[in-house]
Scaffold this active site. Structure first.
Site, PDB file in Angstrom:
ATOM      1  N   HIS A 179      71.363  21.870  35.588  1.00  0.00           N
ATOM      2  CA  HIS A 179      72.048  21.851  36.579  1.00  0.00           C
ATOM      3  C   HIS A 179      72.043  22.737  37.802  1.00  0.00           C
ATOM      4  O   HIS A 179      71.086  23.754  37.745  1.00  0.00           O
ATOM      5  CB  HIS A 179      73.146  23.664  35.698  1.00  0.00           C
ATOM      6  CG  HIS A 179      73.505  23.188  34.449  1.00  0.00           C
ATOM      7  ND1 HIS A 179      73.735  21.936  33.809  1.00  0.00           N
ATOM      8  CD2 HIS A 179      73.229  23.507  33.250  1.00  0.00           C
ATOM      9  CE1 HIS A 179      74.271  21.550  32.682  1.00  0.00           C
ATOM     10  NE2 HIS A 179      73.756  22.856  32.414  1.00  0.00           N
ATOM     11  N   GLU A 185      72.927  29.232  31.504  1.00  0.00           N
ATOM     12  CA  GLU A 185      73.156  29.702  30.190  1.00  0.00           C
ATOM     13  C   GLU A 185      72.408  29.856  29.172  1.00  0.00           C
ATOM     14  O   GLU A 185      71.164  30.237  29.581  1.00  0.00           O
ATOM     15  CB  GLU A 185      74.180  27.995  29.887  1.00  0.00           C
ATOM     16  CG  GLU A 185      72.926  27.183  30.071  1.00  0.00           C
ATOM     17  CD  GLU A 185      73.209  25.522  29.762  1.00  0.00           C
ATOM     18  OE1 GLU A 185      74.395  25.176  29.678  1.00  0.00           O
ATOM     19  OE2 GLU A 185      72.817  24.524  29.639  1.00  0.00           O
ATOM     20  N   HIS A 197      66.584  20.170  30.621  1.00  0.00           N
ATOM     21  CA  HIS A 197      66.546  20.723  29.228  1.00  0.00           C
ATOM     22  C   HIS A 197      67.656  19.166  28.262  1.00  0.00           C
ATOM     23  O   HIS A 197      68.352  19.053  29.193  1.00  0.00           O
ATOM     24  CB  HIS A 197      67.988  21.804  29.555  1.00  0.00           C
ATOM     25  CG  HIS A 197      69.127  22.101  30.005  1.00  0.00           C
ATOM     26  ND1 HIS A 197      69.178  22.386  30.844  1.00  0.00           N
ATOM     27  CD2 HIS A 197      70.412  21.882  29.229  1.00  0.00           C
ATOM     28  CE1 HIS A 197      70.440  22.565  31.673  1.00  0.00           C
ATOM     29  NE2 HIS A 197      70.970  21.735  30.696  1.00  0.00           N
ATOM     30  N   ARG A 206      72.533  14.547  35.231  1.00  0.00           N
ATOM     31  CA  ARG A 206      72.310  14.051  33.832  1.00  0.00           C
ATOM     32  C   ARG A 206      71.430  13.363  34.688  1.00  0.00           C
ATOM     33  O   ARG A 206      71.029  12.437  35.546  1.00  0.00           O
ATOM     34  CB  ARG A 206      73.115  13.067  33.104  1.00  0.00           C
ATOM     35  CG  ARG A 206      72.803  13.037  31.835  1.00  0.00           C
ATOM     36  CD  ARG A 206      73.888  11.516  31.556  1.00  0.00           C
ATOM     37  NE  ARG A 206      75.260  12.573  30.904  1.00  0.00           N
ATOM     38  CZ  ARG A 206      76.885  11.626  31.071  1.00  0.00           C
ATOM     39  NH1 ARG A 206      76.574  10.521  32.182  1.00  0.00           N
ATOM     40  NH2 ARG A 206      76.946  12.271  31.312  1.00  0.00           N
TER      41      ARG A 206
END
Length: 322
Positions: A103, A120, A178, A198
């Site tokens: 991200h 996150e 991740h 992605r």
């Protein structure tokens, strides 16, 4: 307005990699065997949570924020984020490996997408034997090495794999490569953002036979290419206490493993409080009402609360504030 602890209808998401643990383990009303996510608290456009309990049942979270911003969110939260709910709360079931992704940070996300970035954290609720996560690189790499690995389909050789078990907790800052591995059920707390780059999807095709979009070029300037060991969260698990897990600019998360009732003085908190039940069950109340939650359920306690009472004989709760 006297705002009581609020419970919301889960927003269930079908995913290519999803399974049935959201129903089998958490009791969610899923209707197919590829349900990957339950969004518990969201104001993401098109996916806004709706109250499920009490007099406000049927009211959206965004409507409540618009009407009662400081009472619900807290004055300091409103000053910082306006009438936007700053975090997104989910349960995720990965029957298959998720795509490898990362991200962007706030600065890049604002510039490119007029959005927040996405920091996150993950709390592992259940993991099959041998289940793993991908977090970061296994060595320092250069942008050129990374680009070559994408071109030659060797990215997996550069990544760091982490075996997981229930209770393991991971902090995923922006820029970190991740992926959630097959067999993992987790609770996710993140900034309100749906911006994901992605970079590899195991060459899978969706139900229409199409490869999913990759964001190879966008990712190049967003990746942290250094090997870091800053993601596994160490925390105290003292029972009947508030134990801090993660404190960052976007959210603070504690874990409470309770065997008896607990009263918390939150008059000076100036933030809403979220409880995600990751084990057992509890009744949570403020001055204006109460709600019962069990494993796999979530409640939002408004910022105007002066005290929070948790009634239980056995519960494990993630407590989230700003």
């Amino acid at each position: 307005m006297n705002l009581y602890p609020l419970k919301f209808n889960p927003i269930l998401k079908e995913r290519l990699w999803g399974g049935t643990k959201l129903k089998d383990v958490l009791g969610k009303p899923i209707e197919n065997d590829i349900t990957g996510e339950s969004w518990e608290l969201s104001t993401v456009k098109g996916d806004v949570s709706v109250v499920a309990n009490g007099d406000l049942s049927g009211t959206s979270l965004q409507e409540l924020i618009n009407k009662y911003p400081e009472e619900l969110l807290g004055k300091s939260v409103v000053e910082r984020f306006g009438k936007e709910f700053p975090i997104l709360i989910k349960f995720i079931d990965a029957k298959q490996d998720l795509s490898i992704q990362l991200h962007p940070n706030d600065e890049l996300a604002k510039k490119r997408h007029n959005s927040f970035g996405k920091t996150e954290m993950w709390y592992i609720m259940d993991a099959d034997k041998g289940a793993e996560l991908i977090v970061g690189f296994n060595k320092d790499v250069t942008k050129e090495e990374y680009a070559k690995s994408i071109e030659e389909d060797t990215l997996l050789d550069l990544l760091n794999y982490e075996s997981v078990k229930e209770g393991d907790t991971f902090f995923i800052n922006t820029g970190k490569m991740h992926a959630i591995g097959a067999g993992v059920l987790l609770a996710e707390i993140q900034q309100t953002s749906d911006i994901t780059y992605r970079v590899f999807d195991f060459n899978r095709k969706d139900k229409n036979g199409n490869l999913r979009e990759l964001h190879t070029d966008l990712a190049l300037d967003a990746i942290d290419y250094t090997k870091k060991d800053d993601f596994k969260v160490k925390y105290s698990d003292k029972k009947d206490s508030v134990n801090n897990m993660v404190s960052c600019p976007y959210f603070n998360t504690n874990i409470l493993e309770l065997t008896k009732d607990l009263e918390l003085d939150v008059e000076k908190r100036d933030s809403f409080t979220i409880y995600m039940c990751v084990g057992g069950k509890a009744t949570i109340s403020n001055e204006f009402g109460s709600v019962s939650i069990k494993k796999g359920e979530t409640t939002l306690v408004p910022a105007q609360s002066k005290k929070i009472n948790i009634i239980t004989t056995s519960a494990k709760l993630l407590e989230v504030t700003i």
